[in-house]
Scaffold this active site. Structure first.
Site, PDB file in Angstrom:
ATOM      1  N   ASP A 142       0.819  -1.233   0.000  1.00  0.00           N
ATOM      2  CA  ASP A 142       0.000   0.000   0.000  1.00  0.00           C
ATOM      3  C   ASP A 142       0.845   1.272   0.000  1.00  0.00           C
ATOM      4  O   ASP A 142       0.326   2.347  -0.318  1.00  0.00           O
ATOM      5  CB  ASP A 142      -0.930   0.015   1.219  1.00  0.00           C
ATOM      6  CG  ASP A 142      -1.826  -1.211   1.295  1.00  0.00           C
ATOM      7  OD1 ASP A 142      -2.061  -1.835   0.250  1.00  0.00           O
ATOM      8  OD2 ASP A 142      -2.275  -1.546   2.406  1.00  0.00           O
ATOM      9  N   ARG A 177     -16.153  -0.902 -24.787  1.00  0.00           N
ATOM     10  CA  ARG A 177     -16.713  -1.000 -23.433  1.00  0.00           C
ATOM     11  C   ARG A 177     -16.016  -0.072 -22.447  1.00  0.00           C
ATOM     12  O   ARG A 177     -14.900   0.399 -22.702  1.00  0.00           O
ATOM     13  CB  ARG A 177     -16.509  -2.425 -22.902  1.00  0.00           C
ATOM     14  CG  ARG A 177     -17.455  -3.433 -23.456  1.00  0.00           C
ATOM     15  CD  ARG A 177     -17.038  -4.823 -22.995  1.00  0.00           C
ATOM     16  NE  ARG A 177     -18.009  -5.823 -23.408  1.00  0.00           N
ATOM     17  CZ  ARG A 177     -17.785  -7.122 -23.420  1.00  0.00           C
ATOM     18  NH1 ARG A 177     -16.598  -7.581 -23.060  1.00  0.00           N
ATOM     19  NH2 ARG A 177     -18.714  -7.956 -23.787  1.00  0.00           N
ATOM     20  N   MET A 184      -6.055  -2.589  -4.892  1.00  0.00           N
ATOM     21  CA  MET A 184      -5.897  -2.555  -3.428  1.00  0.00           C
ATOM     22  C   MET A 184      -5.315  -1.214  -2.971  1.00  0.00           C
ATOM     23  O   MET A 184      -5.188  -0.288  -3.759  1.00  0.00           O
ATOM     24  CB  MET A 184      -4.999  -3.700  -2.986  1.00  0.00           C
ATOM     25  CG  MET A 184      -5.686  -5.042  -2.960  1.00  0.00           C
ATOM     26  SD  MET A 184      -4.576  -6.299  -2.280  1.00  0.00           S
ATOM     27  CE  MET A 184      -5.714  -7.646  -2.002  1.00  0.00           C
ATOM     28  N   LEU A 285      -3.761 -10.790  -6.768  1.00  0.00           N
ATOM     29  CA  LEU A 285      -2.741 -10.852  -7.837  1.00  0.00           C
ATOM     30  C   LEU A 285      -1.683  -9.784  -7.577  1.00  0.00           C
ATOM     31  O   LEU A 285      -0.505  -9.957  -7.892  1.00  0.00           O
ATOM     32  CB  LEU A 285      -3.388 -10.564  -9.201  1.00  0.00           C
ATOM     33  CG  LEU A 285      -4.212 -11.671  -9.842  1.00  0.00           C
ATOM     34  CD1 LEU A 285      -4.914 -11.157 -11.088  1.00  0.00           C
ATOM     35  CD2 LEU A 285      -3.296 -12.847 -10.199  1.00  0.00           C
ATOM     36  N   GLN A 286      -2.136  -8.659  -6.994  1.00  0.00           N
ATOM     37  CA  GLN A 286      -1.219  -7.539  -6.744  1.00  0.00           C
ATOM     38  C   GLN A 286      -0.173  -7.858  -5.673  1.00  0.00           C
ATOM     39  O   GLN A 286       0.818  -7.154  -5.529  1.00  0.00           O
ATOM     40  CB  GLN A 286      -2.006  -6.292  -6.299  1.00  0.00           C
ATOM     41  CG  GLN A 286      -2.915  -5.759  -7.370  1.00  0.00           C
ATOM     42  CD  GLN A 286      -4.068  -4.941  -6.805  1.00  0.00           C
ATOM     43  OE1 GLN A 286      -3.973  -3.728  -6.707  1.00  0.00           O
ATOM     44  NE2 GLN A 286      -5.142  -5.604  -6.408  1.00  0.00           N
TER      45      GLN A 286
HETATM   46  O1  F6P Z   1      -2.363  -4.027   3.294  1.00  0.00           O
HETATM   47  C1  F6P Z   1      -2.180  -4.839   2.194  1.00  0.00           C
HETATM   48  C2  F6P Z   1      -3.494  -5.314   1.641  1.00  0.00           C
HETATM   49  O2  F6P Z   1      -3.223  -6.098   0.492  1.00  0.00           O
HETATM   50  C3  F6P Z   1      -4.506  -4.221   1.331  1.00  0.00           C
HETATM   51  O3  F6P Z   1      -4.202  -3.512   0.156  1.00  0.00           O
HETATM   52  C4  F6P Z   1      -5.790  -5.019   1.294  1.00  0.00           C
HETATM   53  O4  F6P Z   1      -6.898  -4.212   1.620  1.00  0.00           O
HETATM   54  C5  F6P Z   1      -5.561  -6.051   2.368  1.00  0.00           C
HETATM   55  O5  F6P Z   1      -4.164  -6.163   2.557  1.00  0.00           O
HETATM   56  C6  F6P Z   1      -6.135  -7.412   2.065  1.00  0.00           C
HETATM   57  O6  F6P Z   1      -5.932  -8.235   3.164  1.00  0.00           O
HETATM   58  P1  F6P Z   1      -6.200  -9.810   3.172  1.00  0.00           P
HETATM   59  O7  F6P Z   1      -5.028 -10.461   2.515  1.00  0.00           O
HETATM   60  O8  F6P Z   1      -6.312 -10.139   4.606  1.00  0.00           O
HETATM   61  O9  F6P Z   1      -7.454 -10.041   2.379  1.00  0.00           O
END
Ligand code: F6P
Length: 360
Positions: A142, A177, A184, A285-286
């Site tokens: 993040d 489209r 995230m 995936l990110q």
């Molecule tokens: O903080 C990293 C993060 O990938 C966020 O971007 C996302 O909201 C969250 O963790 C998802 O968490 P989890 O893997 O518990 O679903």
């Protein structure tokens, strides 16, 4: 005389580059003749009798820099969970601290390196205040920690978004489209902003700039009128409407998590513009896959710096990236300070200058 031994753990959500940090820590420690004990599954590994551990060595750290995830395992749940980003802080129960303390004493650890995000740094700080020789290494895709200019994992997440947009542009154009891509980033718009710009999105919606549905629909109509029949929209999971509405979903465990904004947007755009619209939620995936070059190098540098801090016995500090240098800051100054995108920053202005709409 027995060898000096340090501990290391990866905590919170995984992210590309964690293994590069572990390799940095192992190799720098080996140079000093130190042993490295890895705790499995974050702080939880301290609770098993004698510790649930993996001793790092040449073999198990060889070839791991290019692999995503963490060879030590991790969790963002469990006995130590002390904070949910932007949410409440709780103290770690005394019996948990006592059990962890016994393990670390038994293992004779002279330093413990905790690699994690804001919540994990808060746990590390509490343990430091309870007498543990803690050193922090910040990580999160993040990129929302104020105390460091960049966290490793972010660049890889942005690369994933960019690649997804490259692929989605061609299908969007072929079908004329609108495609909404949900990314995230929790309460910060860094992934959305960087990924959106690099992937040539037409609309970027981030938490820091509240948007109006009608303005987003306007942007789609304007593109249509000027002959561009497809529109690419990137929306951060934490983006909010100008009424302040954020979208959340309840998980099977009853926990509320960000989610659902992409679906809502897609339906609203279809109704307001009559354009066929699809949504693509990139999700985890990110967080997966090989780290980018930048994340490998940043991760490795963070690991080496953490060992230097252990050598100097600078406990209670966290590695921090500032002006291209890897420095250190007190963990206490680093926690609870989320770094957000400033709506008037140069990057937002640059995006606006090339015609990107923020829906405001
Ligand atoms: O903080 C990293 C993060 O990938 C966020 O971007 C996302 O909201 C969250 O963790 C998802 O968490 P989890 O893997 O518990 O679903």
């Amino acid at each position: 005389m027995s060898k000096k031994r340090i501990g290391v753990l990866t905590s919170g959500g995984d992210c590309p580059g964690l293994n590069a940090v572990l390799r940095g820590i192992y190799c720098a420690s080996e140079e000093l003749g130190w042993e490295v004990t890895g705790f499995r599954d974050g702080f939880e590994g301290m609770l098993a009798d004698g510790g649930d551990t993996l001793t790092l060595n040449r073999t198990n750290t060889e070839g791991i820099m290019q692999i995503g995830g963490t060879i030590l395992g991790t969790t963002n749940r469990g006995h130590f969970t002390s904070k949910i980003a932007g949410g409440d802080k709780t103290e770690i129960p005394e019996d948990v601290v006592a059990a962890a303390s016994k393990t670390c004493r038994d293992l004779d650890l002279s330093a413990i390196i905790a690699i994690g995000g804001d919540g994990s740094m808060n746990t590390a700080l509490q343990l430091y205040r309870a007498g543990f020789p803690m050193i922090g290494v910040p990580k999160t895709i993040d990129n929302d920690l104020e105390a460091t200019a960049m966290t490793f994992g972010f660049d890889s997440a942005v690369a994933c978004v960019t690649d997804a947009l490259d692929r989605l542009h061609t299908t969007a154009a072929s079908h004329k489209r609108v495609i909404v891509v949900q990314v995230m980033g929790r309460h910060a718009g860094w992934i959305g902003l960087w990924g959106g710009i690099a992937g040539a999105a037409d609309v970027i919606l981030i938490p820091e700039i509240p948007f109006s549905l009608e303005k987003v629909a306007d942007a789609v109509r304007r593109r249509d009128e000027s002959g561009f029949k497809s529109t690419m929209i990137v929306v951060s999971e934490g983006a909010r409407t100008h009424h302040g509405q954020q979208f959340r979903r309840q998980s099977s465990s009853g926990e509320w998590r960000l989610g659902g904004i992409g679906e809502m947007l897609s339906k609203e755009i279809e109704v307001r513009t009559g354009k066929e619209t699809r949504v693509c939620v990139l999700g985890h995936l990110q967080r997966g896959g090989a780290p980018t070059t930048l994340d490998r190098i940043l991760g490795m540098r963070f690991g080496v710096k953490a060992v230097q801090l252990a050598r100097e016995e600078k406990f209670g500090t966290m590695v921090s990236y500032q002006n291209y240098e890897v420095l250190d800051v007190p963990i206490a100054d680093a926690v609870h300070r989320l770094k957000k995108v400033s709506p008037s920053c140069q990057l937002v202005e640059t995006a606006r200058a090339v015609g990107v709409s923020f829906g405001d």
